[in-house]
Design a protein around this motif. Structure first.
Motif, PDB file in Angstrom:
ATOM      1  N   GLY A 191     -11.207  -8.979   7.618  1.00 48.54           N
ATOM      2  CA  GLY A 191     -10.336  -8.372   6.506  1.00 48.54           C
ATOM      3  C   GLY A 191      -9.618  -7.311   7.072  1.00 48.54           C
ATOM      4  N   LEU A 192     -10.636  -6.850   8.443  1.00 47.67           N
ATOM      5  CA  LEU A 192     -10.150  -5.814   9.331  1.00 47.67           C
ATOM      6  C   LEU A 192      -9.754  -5.574   9.583  1.00 47.67           C
ATOM      7  CD1 LEU A 192     -14.532  -4.189   9.644  1.00 47.67           C
ATOM      8  CD2 LEU A 192     -12.615  -3.607   7.633  1.00 47.67           C
ATOM      9  N   GLU A 234      -8.627  -8.200   1.736  1.00 52.17           N
ATOM     10  CA  GLU A 234      -8.194  -9.331   1.349  1.00 52.17           C
ATOM     11  C   GLU A 234      -6.175  -8.550   0.714  1.00 52.17           C
ATOM     12  OE1 GLU A 234     -12.455  -8.864  -2.140  1.00 52.17           O
ATOM     13  OE2 GLU A 234     -10.362  -7.734  -2.805  1.00 52.17           O
ATOM     14  N   VAL A 235      -5.806  -9.541   0.048  1.00 54.11           N
ATOM     15  CA  VAL A 235      -4.616  -9.932   0.212  1.00 54.11           C
ATOM     16  C   VAL A 235      -4.620  -9.591  -1.648  1.00 54.11           C
ATOM     17  CG1 VAL A 235      -2.546 -11.494  -0.303  1.00 54.11           C
ATOM     18  CG2 VAL A 235      -3.916 -11.957   2.258  1.00 54.11           C
ATOM     19  N   LEU A 236      -3.673  -8.764  -2.362  1.00 52.99           N
ATOM     20  CA  LEU A 236      -3.888  -8.651  -4.184  1.00 52.99           C
ATOM     21  C   LEU A 236      -2.732  -8.631  -4.300  1.00 52.99           C
ATOM     22  CD1 LEU A 236      -4.873  -4.704  -3.641  1.00 52.99           C
ATOM     23  CD2 LEU A 236      -6.481  -6.888  -3.717  1.00 52.99           C
ATOM     24  N   LEU A 265      -5.239  -4.595   0.360  1.00 48.71           N
ATOM     25  CA  LEU A 265      -6.421  -3.271   0.653  1.00 48.71           C
ATOM     26  C   LEU A 265      -6.835  -2.807   1.725  1.00 48.71           C
ATOM     27  CD1 LEU A 265      -7.551  -1.816  -2.204  1.00 48.71           C
ATOM     28  CD2 LEU A 265      -9.657  -3.856  -1.362  1.00 48.71           C
ATOM     29  N   ALA A 266      -6.948  -1.477   1.656  1.00 46.42           N
ATOM     30  CA  ALA A 266      -6.816  -1.003   2.883  1.00 46.42           C
ATOM     31  C   ALA A 266      -8.074   0.144   2.578  1.00 46.42           C
ATOM     32  CB  ALA A 266      -5.706  -0.396   3.997  1.00 46.42           C
ATOM     33  N   GLY A 267      -8.112   0.386   3.649  1.00 50.10           N
ATOM     34  CA  GLY A 267      -9.327   2.219   3.199  1.00 50.10           C
ATOM     35  C   GLY A 267     -10.158   1.639   2.770  1.00 50.10           C
ATOM     36  N   PHE A 309      -3.641   0.249  -0.170  1.00 47.22           N
ATOM     37  CA  PHE A 309      -3.199  -0.814   0.105  1.00 47.22           C
ATOM     38  C   PHE A 309      -1.458  -0.721   1.006  1.00 47.22           C
ATOM     39  CE2 PHE A 309      -0.677   0.030  -3.901  1.00 47.22           C
ATOM     40  CZ  PHE A 309       0.242  -1.225  -3.616  1.00 47.22           C
ATOM     41  N   ILE A 310      -1.784  -1.625   1.755  1.00 43.79           N
ATOM     42  CA  ILE A 310      -0.343  -2.270   2.735  1.00 43.79           C
ATOM     43  C   ILE A 310       1.107  -2.911   2.228  1.00 43.79           C
ATOM     44  CG2 ILE A 310       0.689  -2.196   4.901  1.00 43.79           C
ATOM     45  CD1 ILE A 310      -2.185  -1.470   5.918  1.00 43.79           C
TER      46      ILE A 310
END
Length: 143
Positions: free
Chosen positions: A4-5, A87-89, A105-107, A112-113
């Motif tokens: 994920g990271l 995570e893919v949102l 999902l970021a940070g 999110f990107i």
């Protein structure tokens, strides 16, 4: 480092890529699915499946959750809880429409990107209106 990271780091490398419908080339053009496909290629090599051609308004209205949800269920693991980086949102853009937008999902779960029309690939705050549109969350496969 978790997958994920790593996915967040790869996705951040796509920031600034212009929005191009059905595109999936870092720096040249991508849509939201193209971003996910590009991150997948950088993480794993070959994509698990090729998407069919689709129109910009595909899946606007429908009785089911649409082809993105079906593809995510085939290739990713369903995530629960409040969210982990990478995570893919999957989002539903309006009530009654199928889920048709993707992001990563970021940070600390507060951004999110995604590739967004007229903006390209950007990192956006995961504000309350965006959170309300989330249909499902997915983990990347273990590498």
């Amino acid at each position: 480092m978790t997958v994920g990271l790593r996915a967040v780091g790869v996705a951040r490398g796509w920031i600034g890529t212009p929005y191009v419908h059905q595109g999936s080339v870092k720096g040249a053009g991508a849509d939201c699915l193209g971003l996910i496909r590009g991150v997948w290629r950088e993480l794993y090599g070959t994509e698990p499946e090729a998407p069919p051609p689709y129109t910009a308004d595909w899946g606007e209205i429908g009785g089911d959750q649409g082809p993105l949800l079906a593809a995510a269920l085939r290739n990713l693991a369903v995530a629960g809880g409040k969210g982990s980086p990478g995570e893919v949102l999957l989002f539903r853009m309006r009530d009654g429409a199928v889920a048709k937008h993707l992001g990563i999902l970021a940070g600390g779960g507060d951004s999110f990107i995604h590739a967004y029309e007229r903006h390209g690939v950007v990192e956006s705050p995961l504000s309350a209106p965006w959170r309300a549109r989330i249909v499902a969350r997915f983990f990347w496969p273990a590498s």
